[in-house]
Motif scaffolding. Structure first.
Motif, mmCIF file in Angstrom:
data_model
loop_
_atom_site.group_PDB
_atom_site.id
_atom_site.type_symbol
_atom_site.label_atom_id
_atom_site.label_comp_id
_atom_site.label_asym_id
_atom_site.label_seq_id
_atom_site.Cartn_x
_atom_site.Cartn_y
_atom_site.Cartn_z
ATOM 1 N N LEU A 169 1.174 -1.151 0.322
ATOM 2 C CA LEU A 169 0.219 0.080 -0.083
ATOM 3 C C LEU A 169 1.048 1.139 0.088
ATOM 4 O O LEU A 169 1.755 1.687 0.599
ATOM 5 C CB LEU A 169 -0.409 0.069 1.529
ATOM 6 N N SER A 170 0.516 1.972 -0.706
ATOM 7 C CA SER A 170 1.467 3.563 -1.013
ATOM 8 C C SER A 170 0.833 4.273 -0.398
ATOM 9 O O SER A 170 -0.433 5.069 -1.244
ATOM 10 C CB SER A 170 1.541 3.997 -2.102
ATOM 11 N N GLY A 171 -0.145 4.745 1.291
ATOM 12 C CA GLY A 171 -0.482 5.821 1.263
ATOM 13 C C GLY A 171 -1.842 5.445 0.925
ATOM 14 O O GLY A 171 -2.508 3.779 1.400
ATOM 15 N N GLU A 172 -2.857 5.890 1.087
ATOM 16 C CA GLU A 172 -4.485 5.826 0.286
ATOM 17 C C GLU A 172 -4.125 5.386 -0.781
ATOM 18 O O GLU A 172 -4.239 5.522 -1.883
ATOM 19 C CB GLU A 172 -5.217 6.881 0.780
ATOM 20 N N THR A 173 -4.738 3.381 -0.876
ATOM 21 C CA THR A 173 -4.212 2.721 -2.159
ATOM 22 C C THR A 173 -5.664 2.600 -2.817
ATOM 23 O O THR A 173 -6.512 1.815 -2.106
ATOM 24 C CB THR A 173 -3.672 1.123 -2.181
ATOM 25 N N THR A 174 -6.330 2.849 -3.830
ATOM 26 C CA THR A 174 -7.494 1.817 -4.350
ATOM 27 C C THR A 174 -7.016 1.068 -4.903
ATOM 28 O O THR A 174 -6.004 0.249 -5.397
ATOM 29 C CB THR A 174 -8.073 2.896 -5.712
ATOM 30 N N LEU A 175 -8.036 -0.368 -4.099
ATOM 31 C CA LEU A 175 -7.870 -1.595 -4.017
ATOM 32 C C LEU A 175 -8.822 -1.691 -4.644
ATOM 33 O O LEU A 175 -8.982 -3.127 -5.247
ATOM 34 C CB LEU A 175 -8.092 -1.857 -2.931
ATOM 35 N N TRP A 176 -10.134 -1.073 -5.722
ATOM 36 C CA TRP A 176 -11.363 -2.074 -6.051
ATOM 37 C C TRP A 176 -12.091 -0.135 -6.110
ATOM 38 O O TRP A 176 -11.976 0.066 -6.351
ATOM 39 C CB TRP A 176 -12.422 -2.291 -5.381
ATOM 40 N N GLU A 177 -11.986 -0.654 -7.909
ATOM 41 C CA GLU A 177 -13.319 0.329 -8.857
ATOM 42 C C GLU A 177 -13.990 0.055 -10.011
ATOM 43 O O GLU A 177 -13.941 -1.136 -10.297
ATOM 44 C CB GLU A 177 -11.647 0.788 -9.606
ATOM 45 N N GLY A 178 -14.757 0.314 -9.720
ATOM 46 C CA GLY A 178 -16.010 0.599 -11.044
ATOM 47 C C GLY A 178 -16.844 1.666 -11.491
ATOM 48 O O GLY A 178 -16.379 2.537 -11.881
ATOM 49 N N ARG A 179 -17.901 1.286 -12.357
ATOM 50 C CA ARG A 179 -18.646 2.323 -13.042
ATOM 51 C C ARG A 179 -19.940 2.619 -13.033
ATOM 52 O O ARG A 179 -20.038 1.595 -12.910
ATOM 53 C CB ARG A 179 -18.361 2.870 -14.250
ATOM 54 N N ALA A 180 -20.366 3.621 -12.311
ATOM 55 C CA ALA A 180 -22.010 3.341 -12.769
ATOM 56 C C ALA A 180 -23.210 4.207 -12.537
ATOM 57 O O ALA A 180 -22.449 4.601 -13.276
ATOM 58 C CB ALA A 180 -22.009 2.975 -11.040
ATOM 59 N N SER A 181 -24.159 3.354 -12.852
ATOM 60 C CA SER A 181 -25.845 4.357 -13.368
ATOM 61 C C SER A 181 -26.185 4.769 -12.037
ATOM 62 O O SER A 181 -26.734 3.595 -11.676
ATOM 63 C CB SER A 181 -26.627 4.317 -14.768
ATOM 64 N N VAL A 182 -26.359 5.811 -11.523
ATOM 65 C CA VAL A 182 -26.730 5.546 -10.038
ATOM 66 C C VAL A 182 -28.237 5.810 -9.997
ATOM 67 O O VAL A 182 -28.885 7.232 -10.856
ATOM 68 C CB VAL A 182 -25.969 7.009 -9.367
ATOM 69 N N SER A 183 -29.161 5.301 -9.791
ATOM 70 C CA SER A 183 -30.171 5.736 -9.776
ATOM 71 C C SER A 183 -31.287 5.097 -8.328
ATOM 72 O O SER A 183 -31.949 6.012 -8.129
ATOM 73 C CB SER A 183 -30.714 3.580 -11.070
ATOM 74 N N HIS A 184 -30.404 4.960 -7.278
ATOM 75 C CA HIS A 184 -30.624 5.135 -6.807
ATOM 76 C C HIS A 184 -30.468 6.163 -5.065
ATOM 77 O O HIS A 184 -29.446 5.864 -5.341
ATOM 78 C CB HIS A 184 -30.918 3.959 -5.477
ATOM 79 N N PRO A 185 -30.920 6.529 -4.271
ATOM 80 C CA PRO A 185 -30.496 7.490 -3.139
ATOM 81 C C PRO A 185 -29.525 6.948 -2.145
ATOM 82 O O PRO A 185 -28.995 7.814 -1.584
ATOM 83 C CB PRO A 185 -31.368 7.853 -2.462
ATOM 84 N N TRP A 186 -29.112 5.406 -2.176
ATOM 85 C CA TRP A 186 -28.521 4.622 -0.909
ATOM 86 C C TRP A 186 -27.542 3.673 -1.642
ATOM 87 O O TRP A 186 -27.802 3.419 -2.716
ATOM 88 C CB TRP A 186 -29.626 4.324 0.063
ATOM 89 N N VAL A 187 -26.123 3.787 -0.669
ATOM 90 C CA VAL A 187 -25.414 2.358 -1.522
ATOM 91 C C VAL A 187 -24.872 1.987 -0.132
ATOM 92 O O VAL A 187 -24.245 2.268 0.903
ATOM 93 C CB VAL A 187 -24.426 3.073 -2.401
ATOM 94 N N THR A 188 -25.206 0.645 -0.103
ATOM 95 C CA THR A 188 -24.268 -0.443 1.158
ATOM 96 C C THR A 188 -23.456 -1.151 0.154
ATOM 97 O O THR A 188 -23.398 -1.251 -0.569
ATOM 98 C CB THR A 188 -25.203 -1.157 1.708
ATOM 99 N N ILE A 189 -22.715 -1.958 0.691
ATOM 100 C CA ILE A 189 -21.198 -3.082 0.468
ATOM 101 C C ILE A 189 -20.930 -3.167 2.037
ATOM 102 O O ILE A 189 -20.467 -3.249 3.052
ATOM 103 C CB ILE A 189 -20.674 -1.691 0.391
ATOM 104 N N GLU A 190 -20.430 -4.555 1.574
ATOM 105 C CA GLU A 190 -20.648 -6.039 2.170
ATOM 106 C C GLU A 190 -19.367 -6.810 1.789
ATOM 107 O O GLU A 190 -18.804 -7.006 0.622
ATOM 108 C CB GLU A 190 -21.545 -7.066 2.295
ATOM 109 N N GLY A 191 -18.611 -7.116 2.859
ATOM 110 C CA GLY A 191 -17.072 -7.681 2.970
ATOM 111 C C GLY A 191 -15.972 -8.490 3.655
ATOM 112 O O GLY A 191 -17.085 -8.122 4.640
ATOM 113 N N VAL A 192 -15.104 -8.739 3.444
ATOM 114 C CA VAL A 192 -14.123 -8.608 4.460
ATOM 115 C C VAL A 192 -13.395 -7.997 4.640
ATOM 116 O O VAL A 192 -13.114 -7.260 3.980
ATOM 117 C CB VAL A 192 -13.699 -10.464 4.122
ATOM 118 N N TRP A 193 -13.211 -7.975 5.800
ATOM 119 C CA TRP A 193 -12.203 -6.441 6.155
ATOM 120 C C TRP A 193 -11.206 -7.015 7.233
ATOM 121 O O TRP A 193 -11.937 -7.548 8.071
ATOM 122 C CB TRP A 193 -13.337 -5.407 6.568
ATOM 123 N N GLY A 194 -10.913 -6.123 7.819
ATOM 124 C CA GLY A 194 -9.766 -5.785 8.996
ATOM 125 C C GLY A 194 -8.732 -6.673 8.971
ATOM 126 O O GLY A 194 -7.654 -7.010 7.454
#
Length: 248
Positions: free
Chosen positions: A153-178
């Motif tokens: 890691l070099s400071g704050e590093t982008t690990l995941w990326e994508g593109r989207a058409s945003v159609s809803h007012p909220w976003v949630t994400i689930e994964g393995v962290w820590g």
């Protein structure tokens, strides 16, 4: 030759008009064509359509609380589409349902912009190769989640990326962290078009859902860049495995 008096003719016309009015009330309007202009219903009037069995198929008019509503039903009476008011959020919304009455498409009454259903996935792609202290690529090991050495890691590093058409007012994400090796501390940040919409810290290994995060300002925009970054302190390795990311 006897001639009828005008008054008798008038009386007969009046009587005939009364009889015709009575017939119209009993028979009703069987068909009508409006060539120009339109039909205006006032003072909380309504339109109701029933089938041959008397089942209400269409209703446009006031509900029990006096608010204007639209309801379209399937043959047999199951709801197909309707408008309603949200007592919780104070906004009207529209919805389409399946044959069981379950909402499959609706707008958002809570925020007033975008959709509420269905939730739509935001697809993210990894920008790193998982490899920690204990990995040996030659062994062809299979791991339960993706992680990365903090030295990569070099400071704050982008690990995941994508593109989207945003159609809803909220976003949630689930994964393995820590932490996956040793005890580094890590901060994850979710960004849309370089704007941070949510962040969370994790030290112990966990599988969890983060959010809801507000993305209302992006609703209606297409090809919005989405990034998930990580920054860590301490030696070891950190988990960064996205399991799902949804607009909701």
């Amino acid at each position: 030759m006897q001639v009828n008096q005008p008054s008798n003719i008038i009386d007969r016309v009046i009587a005939l008009e009364r009889e015709l009015a009575t017939v119209r009330k009993k028979v009703g309007l069987s068909s009508a064509v409006i060539a120009r202009g339109g039909l205006t219903l006032v003072d909380d009037s309504y339109i109701k359509v029933t089938d041959s069995d008397g089942v209400e198929i269409l209703y446009v008019g006031p509900d029990a609380e006096g608010k204007q509503r639209f309801v379209l039903r399937r043959e047999g009476g199951a709801t197909l589409m309707y408008t309603a008011g949200s007592a919780q959020f104070g906004r009207d919304f529209w919805a389409m349902t399946d044959s069981t009455g379950r909402i499959i498409v609706s707008d958002n009454a809570e925020v007033g912009v975008g959709l509420a259903r269905p939730w739509l996935p935001l697809v993210l792609y990894p920008k790193f190769t998982t490899h920690t202290y204990s990995d040996d690529p030659a062994l062809g090991e299979t791991f339960a989640y993706m992680d990365i050495d903090t030295r990569q890691l070099s400071g704050e590093t982008t690990l995941w990326e994508g593109r989207a058409s945003v159609s809803h007012p909220w976003v949630t994400i689930e994964g393995v962290w820590g932490a996956s090796v040793n005890n580094p501390n890590v901060t994850y940040r979710l960004r849309l078009d370089k704007t941070e919409v949510g962040s969370w810290d994790a030290s112990n290994l966990e599988v969890s859902r983060k959010g809801r995060f507000s993305v209302a300002e992006f609703v209606g925009r297409d090809w919005v860049p989405i990034t998930l970054t990580a920054s860590a302190s301490g030696s070891g390795a950190i988990a960064c495995q996205v399991l799902a990311c949804y607009c909701m």
